[in-house]
Design a protein around this motif. Structure first.
Motif, short mmCIF file in Angstrom:
data_model
loop_
_atom_site.label_atom_id
_atom_site.label_comp_id
_atom_site.label_asym_id
_atom_site.label_seq_id
_atom_site.Cartn_x
_atom_site.Cartn_y
_atom_site.Cartn_z
N LEU A 230 0.84 -1.21 0.00
CA LEU A 230 0.00 0.00 0.00
C LEU A 230 0.87 1.26 0.00
O LEU A 230 0.62 2.20 -0.75
CB LEU A 230 -0.94 -0.01 1.21
N ALA A 231 1.93 1.23 0.81
CA ALA A 231 2.82 2.39 0.89
C ALA A 231 3.51 2.62 -0.45
O ALA A 231 3.62 3.77 -0.93
CB ALA A 231 3.84 2.18 2.00
N ALA A 232 3.95 1.53 -1.10
CA ALA A 232 4.62 1.66 -2.39
C ALA A 232 3.65 2.22 -3.43
O ALA A 232 4.00 3.09 -4.25
CB ALA A 232 5.16 0.31 -2.84
N PHE A 233 2.41 1.72 -3.39
CA PHE A 233 1.37 2.20 -4.32
C PHE A 233 1.12 3.69 -4.12
O PHE A 233 1.09 4.47 -5.07
CB PHE A 233 0.09 1.38 -4.08
N GLU A 234 0.96 4.08 -2.86
CA GLU A 234 0.64 5.49 -2.58
C GLU A 234 1.80 6.40 -2.97
O GLU A 234 1.57 7.51 -3.44
CB GLU A 234 0.24 5.67 -1.12
N ALA A 235 3.01 5.92 -2.84
CA ALA A 235 4.17 6.72 -3.23
C ALA A 235 4.18 6.93 -4.75
O ALA A 235 4.45 8.01 -5.24
CB ALA A 235 5.47 6.05 -2.77
N ARG A 236 3.84 5.86 -5.47
CA ARG A 236 3.80 5.99 -6.95
C ARG A 236 2.74 6.99 -7.38
O ARG A 236 2.97 7.82 -8.25
CB ARG A 236 3.46 4.63 -7.57
N VAL A 237 1.57 6.88 -6.75
CA VAL A 237 0.47 7.78 -7.10
C VAL A 237 0.86 9.23 -6.77
O VAL A 237 0.64 10.13 -7.58
CB VAL A 237 -0.83 7.36 -6.38
N ALA A 238 1.47 9.39 -5.61
CA ALA A 238 1.86 10.75 -5.19
C ALA A 238 2.91 11.33 -6.14
O ALA A 238 2.98 12.55 -6.32
CB ALA A 238 2.39 10.72 -3.76
N ALA A 239 3.71 10.46 -6.76
CA ALA A 239 4.74 10.92 -7.71
C ALA A 239 4.17 11.09 -9.12
O ALA A 239 4.93 11.28 -10.07
CB ALA A 239 5.90 9.94 -7.72
N ASP A 240 2.82 10.97 -9.24
CA ASP A 240 2.15 11.16 -10.53
C ASP A 240 2.49 10.07 -11.55
O ASP A 240 2.44 10.29 -12.76
CB ASP A 240 2.49 12.53 -11.15
N ASP A 241 2.81 8.89 -11.04
CA ASP A 241 3.02 7.74 -11.91
C ASP A 241 1.64 7.20 -12.32
O ASP A 241 0.70 7.29 -11.55
CB ASP A 241 3.70 6.65 -11.06
N PHE A 242 1.55 6.64 -13.51
CA PHE A 242 0.30 5.97 -13.88
C PHE A 242 0.31 4.54 -13.33
O PHE A 242 1.34 3.87 -13.37
CB PHE A 242 0.13 5.93 -15.40
N ILE A 243 -0.85 4.10 -12.87
CA ILE A 243 -1.01 2.72 -12.45
C ILE A 243 -1.57 1.95 -13.65
O ILE A 243 -2.51 2.42 -14.30
CB ILE A 243 -2.01 2.62 -11.26
N GLU A 244 -0.98 0.81 -13.96
CA GLU A 244 -1.41 0.05 -15.13
C GLU A 244 -2.12 -1.25 -14.70
O GLU A 244 -1.98 -1.68 -13.56
CB GLU A 244 -0.19 -0.25 -16.02
N PRO A 245 -2.88 -1.87 -15.64
CA PRO A 245 -3.72 -3.01 -15.26
C PRO A 245 -3.01 -4.12 -14.48
O PRO A 245 -3.59 -4.71 -13.58
CB PRO A 245 -4.24 -3.54 -16.59
N LYS A 246 -1.75 -4.42 -14.83
CA LYS A 246 -1.09 -5.55 -14.16
C LYS A 246 -0.42 -5.15 -12.85
O LYS A 246 0.09 -6.00 -12.13
CB LYS A 246 -0.06 -6.17 -15.11
N ASP A 247 -0.42 -3.87 -12.53
CA ASP A 247 0.21 -3.43 -11.27
C ASP A 247 -0.66 -3.79 -10.07
O ASP A 247 -1.88 -3.88 -10.18
CB ASP A 247 0.40 -1.90 -11.28
N TRP A 248 0.00 -3.93 -8.94
CA TRP A 248 -0.75 -4.15 -7.71
C TRP A 248 -1.54 -2.88 -7.38
O TRP A 248 -1.06 -1.76 -7.57
CB TRP A 248 0.21 -4.47 -6.55
N MET A 249 -2.78 -3.04 -6.91
CA MET A 249 -3.56 -1.88 -6.47
C MET A 249 -4.47 -2.29 -5.33
O MET A 249 -4.88 -3.45 -5.24
CB MET A 249 -4.39 -1.31 -7.64
#
Ligand SMILES: [Fe+2]
Ligand SMILES: [Fe+2]
Length: 332
Positions: A26-45
């Motif tokens: 969850l922390a890794a996901f939130e860091a990616r989102v906060a950095a304006d990275d796009f989340i893609e279908p195969k990524d963990w969410m």
């Protein structure tokens, strides 16, 4: 067209974190989102992120295809060949928007059939605006100008929404929406500059579509419980009230430019804020339409279900054709 996340007022807001997520993931996901990275279908969410997106994207897709109905009613009655060709193209665009969005939602593990089922059985929502009737040709102008105009306001920030397939669908949709908005405004401009009767027709359409257009941005922020979470996860990039205000600020001068009057006695320019103040929105009407009490809600769903049933042979033929091609490819 467009949707913001809709819920009946009495419907409990879905708990956003029902599943206990792995804190490291969850922390890794939130860091990616906060950095304006796009989340893609195969990524963990997180499960709540996936669910919110499925609900929002499918509501959006439903709004596109239901939105074809009020305008589709006027294709045969458009006042000239040019208007007819333009309206036909616009309504076809909306069908295409539905298609991109259903495809984007499918990348989150739901199926087209499930989404259509939810719409046809009344479990899924779509934008309340399409449950208002289109009474005159001026309504087609008002819809393009106001409803597609509101769609653009809502969708431009969504080009940077955190889920990649949704953001990419928005890029193309926004280009087409801006054509829709202009064609609507051009209809209004022609009517407002026409005979007194035509001008009255344009004013009357503005009077009926103004408030429902403001409702399109969804409930005020204080009654929109999931907004904070959605903004944090960059599913939404701005709140309902922020986008609504921008729409008012852009649209009021457009009405004035063609000599029409926005039907709001409380509307005044606020020099200090650099924005318009506007009157209260009738949220009771909004929630009634969300509950399915819109003037033509039943008619809309009947038309959708009929179109689905009448189109069964097309789906069967397409599947048979695909199977035949696959068979031939395998044989080769
Ligand atoms: Fe549109
Ligand atoms: Fe659209």
């Amino acid at each position: 067209m467009y949707t913001t996340e809709l819920k009946d007022k009495n419907q409990k807001s879905a708990p956003v974190t029902t599943v206990a997520e792995d804190p490291a993931k969850l922390a890794a996901f939130e860091a990616r989102v906060a950095a304006d990275d796009f989340i893609e279908p195969k990524d963990w969410m997180p499960e709540a992120y996936r669910k919110t997106l499925v609900r929002q994207i499918s509501q959006h897709a439903h709004s596109e295809v239901v939105g074809m109905l009020p305008e589709g009613n006027w294709i045969t009655r458009a006042p000239s060949l040019r208007r007819k060709a333009v309206l036909l193209a616009k309504v076809q665009d909306e069908g295409g928007h539905g298609l991109y969005l259903y495809a984007a939602a499918e990348t989150l593990g739901t199926s087209r059939d499930e989404m259509i089922e939810a719409l046809h059985t009344g479990r899924a929502k779509y934008s309340t605006i399409f449950n208002y009737p289109t009474l005159t040709w001026a309504d087609i102008g008002a819809i393009g100008w106001l409803v597609d105009g509101a769609a653009i306001m809502n969708q431009v920030p969504l080009q940077r929404t955190s889920y990649g397939p949704y953001a990419r669908a928005m890029v193309r949709i926004c280009k087409e929406e801006s054509f829709h908005q202009r064609q609507g405004y051009e209809i209004m401009m022609a009517l407002a500059g026409g005979s007194p009767e035509q001008k009255r027709m344009a004013q009357n359409a503005l009077d009926r579509w103004w408030w429902p257009s403001l409702m399109m941005f969804g409930p005020p922020d204080e009654n929109s419980p999931n907004t904070a979470q959605s903004v944090r996860w960059r599913i939404k990039r701005e709140t309902n009230d922020e986008i609504r205000q921008r729409f008012v600020d852009v649209t009021v001068p457009q009405a004035e430019a063609i000599g029409l009057k926005v039907p709001d006695p409380a509307l005044t320019w606020n020099e200090a804020r650099g924005s318009y103040d506007f009157g209260p929105i009738d949220w009771e009407e909004f929630y009634a339409v969300v509950r399915g009490e819109g003037l033509v809600a039943k008619e809309r769903m009947k038309a959708r279900v009929e179109a689905w049933e009448k189109g069964a042979w097309v789906r069967e033929a397409a599947n048979a054709h695909a199977a035949k091609r696959a068979h031939r490819a395998a044989a080769e």
